[in-house]
Design an enzyme around this catalytic site. Structure first.
Site, PDB file in Angstrom:
ATOM      1  N   GLU A   1      -6.655  -1.478  -9.673  1.00  0.00           N
ATOM      2  CA  GLU A   1      -6.894  -0.165  -9.057  1.00  0.00           C
ATOM      3  C   GLU A   1      -7.283   0.873 -10.099  1.00  0.00           C
ATOM      4  O   GLU A   1      -7.985   1.830  -9.798  1.00  0.00           O
ATOM      5  CB  GLU A   1      -5.622   0.265  -8.311  1.00  0.00           C
ATOM      6  CG  GLU A   1      -5.832   1.293  -7.236  1.00  0.00           C
ATOM      7  CD  GLU A   1      -4.643   1.380  -6.279  1.00  0.00           C
ATOM      8  OE1 GLU A   1      -4.558   0.557  -5.360  1.00  0.00           O
ATOM      9  OE2 GLU A   1      -3.790   2.263  -6.453  1.00  0.00           O
TER      10      GLU A   1
ATOM     11  N   HIS B   1      -1.077 -27.731 -11.260  1.00  0.00           N
ATOM     12  CA  HIS B   1      -1.377 -28.796 -10.303  1.00  0.00           C
ATOM     13  C   HIS B   1      -2.167 -28.270  -9.113  1.00  0.00           C
ATOM     14  O   HIS B   1      -2.203 -28.898  -8.062  1.00  0.00           O
ATOM     15  CB  HIS B   1      -0.083 -29.467  -9.862  1.00  0.00           C
ATOM     16  CG  HIS B   1       0.596 -30.189 -10.997  1.00  0.00           C
ATOM     17  ND1 HIS B   1       0.659 -31.549 -11.089  1.00  0.00           N
ATOM     18  CD2 HIS B   1       1.188 -29.720 -12.123  1.00  0.00           C
ATOM     19  CE1 HIS B   1       1.275 -31.896 -12.205  1.00  0.00           C
ATOM     20  NE2 HIS B   1       1.606 -30.802 -12.860  1.00  0.00           N
TER      21      HIS B   1
ATOM     22  N   LYS C   1      -9.506   2.706   5.324  1.00  0.00           N
ATOM     23  CA  LYS C   1      -8.680   3.575   6.162  1.00  0.00           C
ATOM     24  C   LYS C   1      -9.556   4.411   7.089  1.00  0.00           C
ATOM     25  O   LYS C   1      -9.266   4.534   8.279  1.00  0.00           O
ATOM     26  CB  LYS C   1      -7.849   4.515   5.282  1.00  0.00           C
ATOM     27  CG  LYS C   1      -6.800   3.821   4.424  1.00  0.00           C
ATOM     28  CD  LYS C   1      -5.949   4.874   3.716  1.00  0.00           C
ATOM     29  CE  LYS C   1      -5.159   4.295   2.571  1.00  0.00           C
ATOM     30  NZ  LYS C   1      -4.504   5.352   1.766  1.00  0.00           N
TER      31      LYS C   1
END
Lengths: 430, 430
Positions: B285, B306, B420
């Site tokens: 960010e 793995h 948003k």
């Protein structure tokens, strides 16, 4: 039949004509899978697994699972990589993220790290349990992580049950070879078989995944039905309607033609977190060789929109997203109304939480495509056994085609040995 | 004083002379932080936070935390992004991955997704609890995710405690502004302050992180001592000994000069998983803007050796790793001896599990550098409050310098608004 869907309409870059151009090659490569003639063909057992698995084996798995469910309050599943990721992914998807708190028996995973603290704390918890079963899963039986964990849990079980301990240990391993097979046969443990021609990351639909999944109370027959239906669909669908071919081709084009470096598998349902972890092994281990392949990453949204969201919106344009959508959720609740509405939420009061979630998804796809991040989408009509079975098989089949497109052997993993070799040397193993 | 270390000797590419060349610039950029004159200077409150936080506030936090610990069996921490990641990271590191099973009170995180199922299942669990406290953390109080979760948990608390409910709700929010401040003042809830000049991802050492951490029984004074000692170290260390400058410069060189696209933060201790999630927000960010920055990824080893190990060993050479090492672990156990030794583990029987883990780490660093993956290493002498405090502050300080090197404002996040806005439009918000 209803099935999961694949949508590349928000890919920004991929044209129908490009996919069409690949059609012949896709059919050819998929044929290498079907006829088991491509690279790594000795590990193509997963291809017809959902059809080949016998009802006798399914019934045995279900019977042992039922016994464990009835008689125990703790079930320890020991395995690493493909020997735990598929089971963990399906169990969390079906039982929810709080499953360790709410599920009976509690299902613990171990042998997937070398942490003394993890094992100490687990041992502490297990010591307070009434009845413990353990399922040790390893093709060889000598992989360091599960071998250490198993020695410790085996000790606990043998101290607890003494002469009766063999009832509480179930091995999933090779039919004939290997240390774990020898141990199981010597001690008289019940055992299930990992088919020789199925690699770890493709083993979720063998006893490797199915036994722990069944212990969690999940209907493995429905999973297998979903997988075999998906196989049928993919066996006959023409390239332009073949979602495995389309997904494989889309990611191939985004990687090789449009220079994307990272694929982010995105979910909007926290319980799908481990589906992405399973997918990472499937694609990362199948394709990451010869200096090639997309880096498989994952995000949980909207959670990570508040951590990775900024980067995805405005960072380097070397990424694309593949969104896992659940079209209809089953467990939901309403947003309450508040008198004062100080938090300004009354405009969605009375709505279901997941309705808001679906709008967040829609808005995010818009925002990220506006920010030049191609978006692919895989949609499940519902989150249930049947569609999960479809999804698992879809990802496996697409992965095989995708690996062949990249011109790698999708079924080996030579690079995994490198750290082990060094570790053995440093530990003085002869 | 003993402190965490940074080691770039396995970076393969970075030469001492390159770092030296950057020295002047590093000092200049770090000075912009110290004197609060760089881009985003209005959000540099975190810089002297560990020193500026008053003992009065610390004592208040400890007192409320003590009350919660004494009186409750469940504590719900509501927040998203920086409002939960720091606390979650420290709590899991200190209390272990099984903390939800073993810790009293149980600490739940909510408001960090929009999942109806998550909230339904949480509500179900909470309904069986005797006493529940909630800490709602939001600068504004109108962020959708925490606001929804809080309405639901607030309802539960008010139904449960009726007139006494105000005792069980603690708000952490802005001193004067915003919906949550108004709600807290109106209802008479106790509250803590998020300083105006500290952004979410830099807020772990404010009440945002410290209250939940203290509720978990972790000594926040030691964390702050670690952070302020690290500040002292970094305030005076010359560039060649300044680990924040060195880490910032190393990643800058690997990104801009050596074209690395992805930094993988690696741990060998499962309880550090959320430290990486916190770190991802911090760096992702802060830096992911203007089409720039390393993609912050993470792996838990040896678990993910793995799954992602093959890719890392042999895939595209556009990655580097930053390893978090814990030099001395506290909780460990011995690998048992087995008569038959079928699993061939007796060569390490009697050894501590974490000894094997340390060799796995060493072997992996060797293998990956052999595979041309640069490795950086950050070492903590031990995993305790003090060194975690050092680590948090070290990462924050390095992040500021790193962002300035990239010529971005490390303290804004304009891209987070995009989804948003779309979501509000789709939901019909006016």
């Amino acid at each position: 039949m209803k099935s999961i869907k694949f949508d590349y309409s928000n890919s920004l870059l991929i044209k129908e004509s490009e996919l069409k151009k690949l059609s012949k090659q896709l059919v050819k490569l998929d044929n290498l899978v079907k006829t088991k003639r491509g690279a790594g063909a000795e590990f193509l057992g997963w291809y017809d697994l959902p059809i080949n698995i016998s009802s006798k084996e399914i019934n045995q798995i279900c019977a042992v699972a039922e016994e464990i469910r009835k008689n125990s309050d703790a079930f320890v599943c020991i395995g690493i990589g493909g020997s735990y990721l598929g089971a963990k992914a399906v169990i969390e998807a079906m039982c929810g993220v709080f499953n360790l708190l709410t599920h009976k028996p509690q299902i613990f995973f171990a042998g997937n790290n070398i942490s003394g603290r993890y094992l100490s704390e687990l041992l502490n918890i297990l010591q307070s349990k009434k009845n413990i079963y353990v399922n040790v899963i390893s093709k060889s039986g000598t992989t360091t992580e599960p071998a250490i964990a198993f020695r410790i849990v085996q000790n606990l079980i043998e101290k607890k049950y003494k002469k009766n301990s063999q009832k509480y240990i179930i091995a999933t391993t090779d039919e004939k070879k290997g240390a774990l097979r020898k141990m199981a046969d010597t001690a008289g443990w019940r055992s299930f078989i990992i088919p020789e021609d199925v690699g770890g990351r493709f083993s979720v639909l063998t006893a490797v995944g199915l036994l722990p999944i069944a212990v969690a109370g999940i209907d493995i027959k429905k999973i297998l039905k979903g997988a075999s239906d998906m196989k049928k669909i993919l066996d006959t669908a023409a390239p332009e309607k073949n979602i495995a071919m389309q997904y494989a081709a889309a990611r191939y084009l985004l990687y090789s033609k449009y220079n994307k470096a990272i694929e982010i598998l995105v979910n909007y349902n926290p319980e799908l977190h481990y589906i992405a972890e399973w997918w990472k092994q499937l694609y990362g281990e199948s394709e990451g060789k010869q200096g090639k392949a997309l880096y498989p990453a994952s995000c949980d949204f909207t959670t990570d929109l508040h951590s990775m969201g900024q980067w995805i919106q405005d960072g380097v344009r070397n990424i694309f997203e593949t969104v896992l959508e659940i079209e209809k959720t089953n467990l939901d609740l309403k947003i309450p109304f508040a008198e004062n509405d100080l938090d300004e939420l009354n405009y969605i009061a009375g709505k279901q939480v997941d309705y808001v979630n679906s709008k967040a998804m829609q808005g995010t796809i818009e925002a990220h495509t506006d920010g030049n991040v191609p978006n692919l989408k895989i949609s499940l009509p519902e989150l249930n056994e049947y569609y999960l079975g479809q999804l698992l098989y879809f990802f496996e089949r697409a992965c095989a085609i995708s690996g062949y497109l990249l011109e790698v052997n999708p079924f080996d993993q030579p690079g995994v040995e490198a750290y082990k070799k060094n570790m053995f040397r440093l530990l003085g193993k002869k």
